[in-house]
Enzyme design. Structure first.
Site, mmCIF file in Angstrom:
data_model
loop_
_atom_site.group_PDB
_atom_site.id
_atom_site.type_symbol
_atom_site.label_atom_id
_atom_site.label_comp_id
_atom_site.label_asym_id
_atom_site.label_seq_id
_atom_site.Cartn_x
_atom_site.Cartn_y
_atom_site.Cartn_z
ATOM 1 C CD GLU A 151 -2.409 -1.793 0.254
ATOM 2 O OE1 GLU A 151 -2.531 -1.105 -0.775
ATOM 3 O OE2 GLU A 151 -2.729 -2.983 0.319
HETATM 4 C C1 LIG Z 1 2.983 -9.661 0.464
HETATM 5 C C2 LIG Z 1 2.703 -8.592 -0.545
HETATM 6 C C3 LIG Z 1 1.388 -8.292 -0.870
HETATM 7 C C4 LIG Z 1 1.113 -7.315 -1.833
HETATM 8 N N1 LIG Z 1 -0.191 -7.101 -2.220
HETATM 9 C C5 LIG Z 1 -0.426 -6.337 -3.333
HETATM 10 C C6 LIG Z 1 -1.733 -6.285 -3.917
HETATM 11 O O1 LIG Z 1 -2.706 -6.863 -3.401
HETATM 12 N N2 LIG Z 1 -1.897 -5.577 -5.054
HETATM 13 C C7 LIG Z 1 -0.865 -4.917 -5.669
HETATM 14 O O2 LIG Z 1 -1.079 -4.321 -6.707
HETATM 15 N N3 LIG Z 1 0.383 -4.946 -5.135
HETATM 16 C C8 LIG Z 1 0.628 -5.643 -3.987
HETATM 17 N N4 LIG Z 1 1.886 -5.706 -3.461
HETATM 18 C C9 LIG Z 1 2.960 -4.917 -4.071
HETATM 19 C C10 LIG Z 1 3.405 -3.759 -3.202
HETATM 20 O O3 LIG Z 1 2.398 -2.786 -3.101
HETATM 21 C C11 LIG Z 1 4.712 -3.216 -3.822
HETATM 22 O O4 LIG Z 1 5.693 -4.211 -3.617
HETATM 23 C C12 LIG Z 1 5.128 -1.910 -3.209
HETATM 24 O O5 LIG Z 1 4.215 -0.902 -3.573
HETATM 25 C C13 LIG Z 1 6.528 -1.490 -3.656
HETATM 26 O O6 LIG Z 1 6.713 -1.626 -5.021
HETATM 27 P P1 LIG Z 1 7.974 -2.443 -5.582
HETATM 28 O O7 LIG Z 1 8.037 -3.738 -4.870
HETATM 29 O O8 LIG Z 1 7.894 -2.471 -7.047
HETATM 30 O O9 LIG Z 1 9.216 -1.596 -5.105
HETATM 31 P P2 LIG Z 1 9.903 -0.407 -5.924
HETATM 32 O O10 LIG Z 1 8.859 0.489 -6.452
HETATM 33 O O11 LIG Z 1 10.871 -0.969 -6.869
HETATM 34 O O12 LIG Z 1 10.667 0.330 -4.745
HETATM 35 C C14 LIG Z 1 11.910 -0.142 -4.218
HETATM 36 C C15 LIG Z 1 12.405 0.843 -3.167
HETATM 37 O O13 LIG Z 1 12.608 2.116 -3.771
HETATM 38 C C16 LIG Z 1 11.879 3.100 -3.070
HETATM 39 N N5 LIG Z 1 11.403 4.112 -4.008
HETATM 40 C C17 LIG Z 1 10.851 3.942 -5.221
HETATM 41 N N6 LIG Z 1 10.560 5.123 -5.782
HETATM 42 C C18 LIG Z 1 10.932 6.068 -4.913
HETATM 43 C C19 LIG Z 1 10.892 7.492 -4.901
HETATM 44 N N7 LIG Z 1 10.386 8.186 -5.916
HETATM 45 N N8 LIG Z 1 11.372 8.139 -3.815
HETATM 46 C C20 LIG Z 1 11.859 7.461 -2.772
HETATM 47 N N9 LIG Z 1 11.923 6.122 -2.719
HETATM 48 C C21 LIG Z 1 11.463 5.428 -3.780
HETATM 49 C C22 LIG Z 1 10.744 2.388 -2.387
HETATM 50 O O14 LIG Z 1 10.289 3.093 -1.239
HETATM 51 C C23 LIG Z 1 11.427 1.072 -2.033
HETATM 52 O O15 LIG Z 1 12.113 1.208 -0.818
HETATM 53 C C24 LIG Z 1 2.180 -6.616 -2.442
HETATM 54 C C25 LIG Z 1 3.503 -6.892 -2.082
HETATM 55 C C26 LIG Z 1 3.763 -7.880 -1.163
HETATM 56 C C27 LIG Z 1 5.207 -8.194 -0.845
#
Ligand SMILES: Cc1cc2nc3c(=O)[nH]c(=O)nc-3n(C[C@H](O)[C@H](O)[C@H](O)COP(=O)(O)OP(=O)(O)OC[C@H]3O[C@@H](n4cnc5c(N)ncnc54)[C@H](O)[C@@H]3O)c2cc1C
Length: 597
Positions: free
Chosen positions: A441
């Site tokens: 989220e």
């Molecule tokens: C158990 C689980 C359940 C989930 N459930 C859902 C679901 O139901 N539906 C769904 O759609 N998704 C779901 N997700 C996905 C989750 O919402 C994302 O993993 C999360 O939003 C982060 O995206 P990412 O993993 O691509 O990380 P990335 O976007 O690659 O981010 C990696 C790191 O970079 C940082 N970062 C990225 N951009 C910036 C910025 N501009 N400024 C500062 N920091 C930044 C982030 O804070 C993070 O620390 C789930 C994930 C898990 C693990």
């Protein structure tokens, strides 16, 4: 394994003494009448359900996890039966619109029930929880046909929901998403693409799953301006409401993860699945924010839940476990050693957890009141004030409460010593389960950017001033009370620092935009500590008043004042470090080239 006991006394304190919910309910425009007595009766039933039905499934869910095969996903033993019982009890429809079969009770009551259910098992609570965001999105943006087709069964809990945003190459940066939606007819689309990490994407608990999916239309502009929102059911729905053909949206695999093992996380393949547009083309992200804001508040509650669970596990253990003698003299002369609760450091951990759990409850229930008022306030002015408060408080609630929920879970393990690391006590599960809350989220980093960028600076400080005025008015109202001085002086100072820091960040960001990002998470945490101080000061004020006016429950109210004192003397000072790190600027982070890290 600790068995969960719903903290009804503390809930009663927050709802009756602190936030005066009976008056709050009277001020809402909803038709359904709710008073304190009815609220208590509903919460007592929810407590029984959580303690007796959900809580026993918590360890089972962790040990068994979910199993995936070509036939679908099987949830842990007991999950499905508990869900049926939950639906039969009418819990899914509690705060849902009456028009679609809901009971129309205030959302705040649902927040309280959600705390209890989620405390029983965070993993189990995810299945009914995600459904709520799907309902709110359809209520706000769906056309009449979509509402009539999907809402009644989502409201009753017969069907569950998901949110499908994330793809393998993007979670935060949704502007990059690739899932395609090709028009078939005026209102039907064919969706193709792969979503990952989809919570409850496939399972055996309900007969249909309603996916709310972000995808791109063929002519869509690049980036976030070209994202549309669709509803894609697992089974298509016939005109008479019965289930039709299986839609080609399938679970390709499930993730093996650190915690919440009973809460399935799926790769979802959309292979020409039939979907229907929600809202306007290319305005999907805006509509999805309804879902995300709802999910952010539910996730914030997990910070409260992990703190409460850590406290309920650690406190009895600290009273029973014997180790060493008290530094200030033997406290248990008949035993071979003193209970560890005599040691200052163990008390530090217990009080940290307690001050988080009880402080978060006050914060979360205050936010829940704003949810009620934003829809059902008496006047436009009241509704827009509540919306303004929600806009500011949602990212803080989500980011701050989940970060500290993880800290509380960590202390929960530590109080047990080596035994905390062993499965049987449930503390290591609580820590593993807590970890996801700061990630999904929107990560803490993203909540922090939303807070400082969109909410604080985006409103030219208006949203922040709006809430800080409330705190400063409270400080003023307490000025003549010498017993409150120990809380009011630091609260006032922290609030003034909060405003000054926002101002300073805004100014430095005009010359270097990285200043914003560099300050963001520390600013979010500063905001959270200040807000929690406000609620602890209010709880101290109410407790002092109670001690003067009644002889009942003196231990309870004294414990509140002691915990408030602990918070002000040992937790709020964390803001001094945050102030320094915020003021240190972006240079110490940005000076090195990426390749020289
Ligand atoms: C158990 C689980 C359940 C989930 N459930 C859902 C679901 O139901 N539906 C769904 O759609 N998704 C779901 N997700 C996905 C989750 O919402 C994302 O993993 C999360 O939003 C982060 O995206 P990412 O993993 O691509 O990380 P990335 O976007 O690659 O981010 C990696 C790191 O970079 C940082 N970062 C990225 N951009 C910036 C910025 N501009 N400024 C500062 N920091 C930044 C982030 O804070 C993070 O620390 C789930 C994930 C898990 C693990």
């Amino acid at each position: 394994m600790p068995s969960y006991k719903a903290p009804l006394r503390d809930i009663q304190f927050v709802t009756n003494d602190l936030l005066n919910f009976s008056e709050h309910y009277k001020n809402l425009t909803t038709d359904v009448e709710l008073d304190q007595q009815m609220q208590s009766a509903i919460l007592e039933e929810a407590a029984k359900f959580s303690e007796n039905v959900i809580s026993p499934l918590n360890a089972v869910g962790d040990q068994h996890g979910c199993k995936w095969s070509a036939d679908g996903v099987t949830t842990p033993p007991g999950f499905k039966a508990a869900y049926q019982q939950y639906c039969e009890g009418g819990w899914p429809s509690l705060a849902m619109p009456e028009q679609y079969g809901g009971q129309g009770l205030p959302e705040s009551l649902n927040v309280m029930v959600s705390e209890l259910v989620c405390s029983g098992s965070v993993a189990w609570s995810g299945y009914p929880g995600l459904r709520e965001g799907a309902i709110k999105t359809l209520v706000s943006y769906g056309n009449e046909n979509l509402k009539n087709t999907f809402l009644p069964n989502l409201v009753s809990g017969k069907w569950t929901g998901t949110m499908c945003l994330t793809e393998s190459h993007c979670g935060t940066d949704l502007g990059q998403l690739k899932t395609k939606a090709t028009p078939i007819t005026d209102n039907e689309y064919s969706l193709s693409g792969t979503k990952i990490f989809i919570s409850c994407g496939e399972h055996d608990m309900a007969e249909n799953i309603v996916h709310i999916v972000l995808a791109r239309l063929p002519d869509a502009p690049k980036g976030t301006a070209g994202i549309s929102l669709f509803v894609v059911p697992k089974f298509l729905v016939n005109e008479d409401g019965s289930l039709g053909a299986r839609n080609p949206v399938n679970c390709g695999s499930i993730e093996h993860k650190m915690g919440v093992h009973g809460f399935v996380t799926c790769v979802m393949n959309f292979d020409g699945a039939k979907g229907y547009l929600i809202g306007q083309p290319n305005k999907g992200l805006e509509a999805m924010f309804t879902f995300m804001n709802s999910a952010r508040l539910t996730t914030a509650l997990q910070g409260l839940v992990h703190s409460e669970v850590a406290y309920q596990g650690a406190l009895p253990y600290a009273k029973e476990r014997l180790a060493m003698r008290s530094l200030s003299g033997v406290k248990n002369p008949d035993g071979p050693a003193d209970p560890i609760i005599v040691h200052p450091d163990v008390r530090r951990m217990l009080l940290t957890i307690k001050s988080f759990a009880e402080g978060f409850r006050a914060f979360a229930y205050y936010v829940a009141q704003q949810l009620d008022l934003s829809d059902h306030g008496q006047s436009e002015q009241q509704r827009s004030q509540a919306k303004n408060l929600l806009a500011l408080l949602t990212p803080i609630c989500k980011g701050f409460m989940t970060e500290l929920g993880c800290e509380a879970a960590h202390h929960g393990v530590q109080v047990f010593g080596g035994h905390g690391y062993i499965k049987e006590w449930g503390m290591e599960q609580n820590q593993r389960d807590s970890r996801i809350s700061t990630l999904y989220e929107g990560t803490t980093g993203i909540q922090a950017l939303d807070l400082i960028g969109r909410k604080v600076l985006g409103s030219k400080g208006a949203l922040l001033t709006n809430f800080s005025d409330i705190i400063l008015a409270f400080c003023k109202s307490q000025e003549s009370n010498p017993q409150m001085a120990e809380f009011i002086e630091p609260l006032k100072q922290s609030t003034i620092d909060w405003l000054n820091l926002a101002n300073k960040i805004g100014k430095s960001a005009t010359t270097d935009a990285d200043e914003l990002g560099a300050a963001s998470v520390d600013f979010l945490m500063f905001s959270g500590y200040t807000i929690l101080a406000y609620f602890w000061a209010r709880m101290a004020s109410v407790s002092l008043h109670k001690l003067e006016s009644t002889t009942d429950d003196r231990d309870f109210y004294n414990s509140k004042i002691n915990t408030a004192r602990f918070y002000f003397q040992r937790i709020l000072p964390r803001t001094a470090t945050l102030k320094l790190t915020i003021q240190s600027g972006a240079q110490n982070l940005m000076a090195m080239d990426s390749e020289h890290f």
